[in-house]
Design a protein around this motif. Structure first.
Motif, PDB file in Angstrom:
ATOM      1  N   ALA A   3       0.822  -1.205   0.000  1.00 56.22           N
ATOM      2  CA  ALA A   3       0.000   0.000   0.000  1.00 56.22           C
ATOM      3  C   ALA A   3       0.858   1.257   0.000  1.00 56.22           C
ATOM      4  CB  ALA A   3      -0.921  -0.015   1.218  1.00 56.22           C
ATOM      5  N   GLU A   4       1.925   1.248   0.782  1.00 61.65           N
ATOM      6  CA  GLU A   4       2.790   2.424   0.845  1.00 61.65           C
ATOM      7  C   GLU A   4       3.450   2.687  -0.509  1.00 61.65           C
ATOM      8  OE1 GLU A   4       6.528   4.157   3.510  1.00 61.65           O
ATOM      9  OE2 GLU A   4       5.587   2.242   4.007  1.00 61.65           O
ATOM     10  N   GLY A   5       3.946   1.630  -1.128  1.00 58.99           N
ATOM     11  CA  GLY A   5       4.572   1.785  -2.432  1.00 58.99           C
ATOM     12  C   GLY A   5       3.587   2.235  -3.488  1.00 58.99           C
ATOM     13  N   ALA A   6       2.370   1.686  -3.437  1.00 61.30           N
ATOM     14  CA  ALA A   6       1.354   2.053  -4.429  1.00 61.30           C
ATOM     15  C   ALA A   6       0.980   3.522  -4.301  1.00 61.30           C
ATOM     16  CB  ALA A   6       0.120   1.176  -4.246  1.00 61.30           C
ATOM     17  N   LEU A   7       0.754   3.962  -3.069  1.00 58.23           N
ATOM     18  CA  LEU A   7       0.362   5.350  -2.867  1.00 58.23           C
ATOM     19  C   LEU A   7       1.478   6.308  -3.262  1.00 58.23           C
ATOM     20  CD1 LEU A   7      -1.861   7.211  -1.939  1.00 58.23           C
ATOM     21  CD2 LEU A   7      -1.066   6.952   0.417  1.00 58.23           C
ATOM     22  N   ALA A   8       2.709   5.997  -2.889  1.00 60.92           N
ATOM     23  CA  ALA A   8       3.840   6.852  -3.261  1.00 60.92           C
ATOM     24  C   ALA A   8       4.007   6.913  -4.775  1.00 60.92           C
ATOM     25  CB  ALA A   8       5.120   6.339  -2.601  1.00 60.92           C
ATOM     26  N   GLU A   9       3.801   5.772  -5.421  1.00 58.53           N
ATOM     27  CA  GLU A   9       3.935   5.712  -6.884  1.00 58.53           C
ATOM     28  C   GLU A   9       2.891   6.590  -7.566  1.00 58.53           C
ATOM     29  OE1 GLU A   9       3.665   2.305 -10.372  1.00 58.53           O
ATOM     30  OE2 GLU A   9       3.982   1.721  -8.282  1.00 58.53           O
ATOM     31  N   VAL A  10       1.664   6.503  -7.087  1.00 58.03           N
ATOM     32  CA  VAL A  10       0.587   7.294  -7.693  1.00 58.03           C
ATOM     33  C   VAL A  10       0.816   8.785  -7.461  1.00 58.03           C
ATOM     34  CG1 VAL A  10      -1.865   7.838  -7.540  1.00 58.03           C
ATOM     35  CG2 VAL A  10      -1.124   5.473  -7.604  1.00 58.03           C
ATOM     36  N   LEU A  11       1.210   9.138  -6.239  1.00 56.83           N
ATOM     37  CA  LEU A  11       1.432  10.552  -5.941  1.00 56.83           C
ATOM     38  C   LEU A  11       2.599  11.106  -6.757  1.00 56.83           C
ATOM     39  CD1 LEU A  11       0.839  10.607  -2.081  1.00 56.83           C
ATOM     40  CD2 LEU A  11      -0.641  11.536  -3.866  1.00 56.83           C
ATOM     41  N   PRO A  23       3.594   4.997   6.889  1.00 62.94           N
ATOM     42  CA  PRO A  23       2.699   3.966   7.419  1.00 62.94           C
ATOM     43  C   PRO A  23       2.043   4.458   8.705  1.00 62.94           C
ATOM     44  CG  PRO A  23       4.972   3.390   7.859  1.00 62.94           C
ATOM     45  CD  PRO A  23       5.012   4.613   6.987  1.00 62.94           C
ATOM     46  N   ALA A  24       0.828   3.952   8.959  1.00 61.26           N
ATOM     47  CA  ALA A  24       0.103   4.325  10.171  1.00 61.26           C
ATOM     48  C   ALA A  24      -0.412   3.056  10.828  1.00 61.26           C
ATOM     49  CB  ALA A  24      -1.030   5.292   9.831  1.00 61.26           C
ATOM     50  N   GLU A  25      -1.424   3.181  11.651  1.00 57.74           N
ATOM     51  CA  GLU A  25      -1.927   2.041  12.417  1.00 57.74           C
ATOM     52  C   GLU A  25      -2.687   1.053  11.531  1.00 57.74           C
ATOM     53  OE1 GLU A  25      -6.026   4.194  13.962  1.00 57.74           O
ATOM     54  OE2 GLU A  25      -4.225   4.301  15.198  1.00 57.74           O
ATOM     55  N   ARG A  26      -2.754  -0.194  11.992  1.00 53.78           N
ATOM     56  CA  ARG A  26      -3.530  -1.272  11.363  1.00 53.78           C
ATOM     57  C   ARG A  26      -3.214  -1.453   9.881  1.00 53.78           C
ATOM     58  NH1 ARG A  26      -7.227   1.686  14.156  1.00 53.78           N
ATOM     59  NH2 ARG A  26      -8.210   2.381  12.224  1.00 53.78           N
ATOM     60  N   GLY A  27      -1.952  -1.281   9.519  1.00 49.28           N
ATOM     61  CA  GLY A  27      -1.553  -1.541   8.143  1.00 49.28           C
ATOM     62  C   GLY A  27      -1.934  -0.484   7.137  1.00 49.28           C
ATOM     63  N   GLU A  28      -2.488   0.620   7.593  1.00 49.76           N
ATOM     64  CA  GLU A  28      -2.866   1.659   6.640  1.00 49.76           C
ATOM     65  C   GLU A  28      -1.682   2.570   6.353  1.00 49.76           C
ATOM     66  OE1 GLU A  28      -4.636   5.101   9.662  1.00 49.76           O
ATOM     67  OE2 GLU A  28      -6.012   3.941   8.419  1.00 49.76           O
ATOM     68  N   PRO A  62      -6.278  -6.110  -2.382  1.00 50.10           N
ATOM     69  CA  PRO A  62      -7.314  -5.092  -2.523  1.00 50.10           C
ATOM     70  C   PRO A  62      -6.895  -3.804  -1.817  1.00 50.10           C
ATOM     71  CG  PRO A  62      -7.987  -6.721  -0.906  1.00 50.10           C
ATOM     72  CD  PRO A  62      -6.683  -7.204  -1.492  1.00 50.10           C
ATOM     73  N   LEU A  63      -6.697  -2.760  -2.571  1.00 50.52           N
ATOM     74  CA  LEU A  63      -6.252  -1.485  -2.019  1.00 50.52           C
ATOM     75  C   LEU A  63      -7.394  -0.476  -2.079  1.00 50.52           C
ATOM     76  CD1 LEU A  63      -2.753  -1.304  -3.753  1.00 50.52           C
ATOM     77  CD2 LEU A  63      -3.250  -1.991  -1.400  1.00 50.52           C
ATOM     78  N   VAL A  93     -16.513  -0.884   1.418  1.00 50.69           N
ATOM     79  CA  VAL A  93     -17.847  -1.440   1.230  1.00 50.69           C
ATOM     80  C   VAL A  93     -18.281  -1.312  -0.231  1.00 50.69           C
ATOM     81  CG1 VAL A  93     -20.288  -1.202   1.869  1.00 50.69           C
ATOM     82  CG2 VAL A  93     -18.515  -0.992   3.613  1.00 50.69           C
ATOM     83  N   LEU A  94     -17.974  -0.175  -0.842  1.00 48.69           N
ATOM     84  CA  LEU A  94     -18.404   0.085  -2.212  1.00 48.69           C
ATOM     85  C   LEU A  94     -17.633  -0.739  -3.235  1.00 48.69           C
ATOM     86  CD1 LEU A  94     -18.736   3.959  -1.883  1.00 48.69           C
ATOM     87  CD2 LEU A  94     -20.587   2.284  -1.902  1.00 48.69           C
ATOM     88  N   GLY A  95     -16.374  -1.076  -2.921  1.00 48.50           N
ATOM     89  CA  GLY A  95     -15.574  -1.879  -3.844  1.00 48.50           C
ATOM     90  C   GLY A  95     -14.796  -2.932  -3.096  1.00 48.50           C
ATOM     91  N   PRO A  96     -15.474  -3.897  -2.476  1.00 51.97           N
ATOM     92  CA  PRO A  96     -14.801  -4.835  -1.569  1.00 51.97           C
ATOM     93  C   PRO A  96     -13.808  -5.779  -2.239  1.00 51.97           C
ATOM     94  CG  PRO A  96     -17.063  -5.526  -1.960  1.00 51.97           C
ATOM     95  CD  PRO A  96     -16.905  -4.175  -2.597  1.00 51.97           C
ATOM     96  N   GLY A  97     -14.071  -6.194  -3.467  1.00 51.96           N
ATOM     97  CA  GLY A  97     -13.242  -7.209  -4.079  1.00 51.96           C
ATOM     98  C   GLY A  97     -11.880  -6.725  -4.512  1.00 51.96           C
ATOM     99  N   ALA A  98     -11.846  -5.623  -5.249  1.00 49.32           N
ATOM    100  CA  ALA A  98     -10.593  -5.148  -5.825  1.00 49.32           C
ATOM    101  C   ALA A  98     -10.066  -3.904  -5.133  1.00 49.32           C
ATOM    102  CB  ALA A  98     -10.794  -4.859  -7.311  1.00 49.32           C
ATOM    103  N   GLY A  99     -10.935  -3.000  -4.795  1.00 47.85           N
ATOM    104  CA  GLY A  99     -10.518  -1.745  -4.186  1.00 47.85           C
ATOM    105  C   GLY A  99     -10.981  -0.563  -5.006  1.00 47.85           C
TER     106      GLY A  99
END
Length: 203
Positions: A3-11, A23-28, A62-63, A93-99
Motif C-alpha cells: 500500500a505504501e509503495g502504491a500510494l507513493a507511486e501514484v502521488l 505507514p500508520a496504524e492497522r496496516g494503513e 485489494p487497495l 464497502v463500495l468496492g470490496p473485491g478489488a478496491g
C-alpha cells in the motif's frame, strides 16, 4: 509494504506541489499532500483514474483509498485524516473485491454515508430496527421485508406498491400494518421511514 509503495507511486505520477507518505496504524498508509489551491478539486478524479492501474499491478491485494476535502491549515489535519479514514472505510464497502477510491465530498447520500459505518454497527442497527423482519429463515417475514423495500422505493404509494408487487391495495395495507406492528415503527412518520430505510441499506 504494497500500500505504501502504491500510494507513493501514484502521488509521484500526479506530481503535486509536495507530499509525504508514511505507514500508520492497522496496516494503513497516510499521505499528506500539498496541492495547488486552484487544482485541489481535481485531485480526487485524477487519483481515481489512476487507481485501476495500481490495482492491476497488484491484483491479489485489494487497495482502498479515502480522500478528505482540502485542509486549509495544519490545525485542520486531524479532522481531515478522520474524514479520509471514513471515506476509505466507505470505499471498502463500495468496492470490496478489488478496491476503489472514495473522496469525502462524495459522501453525499445516505447510502454512501452509511457505507463508512463499521460493519458490526450497521448489522446491529439493522437487526434492532427491523426486528423479526430480519429473520432470514421465515418466508413470511421475507415477504414483509420485500413489501417494505418496494413500499419505500415507491415513496410509500399504496397503488404503485400494489402494482409493482401484483397485489390488491388492501393486501399492501395489511402487510404494512404487520410491518409496523413487528418493528414498532409508524410509516406515516418521516423519522420512522428514515430509520427503516437506513436499516435496509445496512443489511
Amino acid at each position: 509494504m504494497a500500500a505504501e509503495g502504491a500510494l507513493a507511486e501514484v502521488l509521484a505520477y500526479l506530481d503535486p506541489v509536495g507530499y509525504a507518505v508514511a505507514p500508520a496504524e492497522r496496516g494503513e498508509v497516510v499521505a499528506v499532500v500539498r496541492c495547488d489551491p486552484d487544482a485541489a478539486g481535481a485531485e480526487p478524479a485524477r487519483l481515481a483514474a489512476l487507481w485501476p492501474l495500481v490495482l492491476a499491478a497488484r491484483p491479489v491485494v485489494p487497495l482502498h483509498a479515502g480522500l478528505s476535502v482540502p485542509a486549509a491549515a495544519a490545525a485542520a489535519l486531524p479532522a481531515a485524516l478522520a474524514q479520509a479514514r471514513y471515506a476509505r472505510d466507505a470505499a471498502r464497502v463500495l468496492g470490496p473485491g478489488a478496491g476503489c477510491v472514495t473522496a469525502g465530498d462524495e459522501l453525499s447520500s445516505l447510502a454512501t454515508l452509511l457505507a463508512g459505518v463499521p460493519a458490526g454497527v450497521r448489522e446491529t442497527f439493522a437487526e434492532r430496527t427491523l426486528g423479526p423482519l430480519g429473520d432470514q429463515d421465515s418466508s413470511a417475514h421475507a415477504i414483509l421485508l420485500r413489501t417494505l423495500e418496494v413500499f419505500l422505493a415507491h415513496n410509500c404509494s399504496w397503488a404503485r406498491t400494489a402494482e409493482a408487487l401484483h397485489l390488491h391495495v388492501n393486501t399492501v395495507h395489511y402487510r404494512i400494518q404487520r410491518i409496523q406492528a413487528l418493528t414498532g415503527r409508524d410509516l406515516t412518520k418521516l423519522d420512522d421511514k428514515l430509520d427503516l430505510y437506513a436499516a435496509l441499506l445496512c443489511r
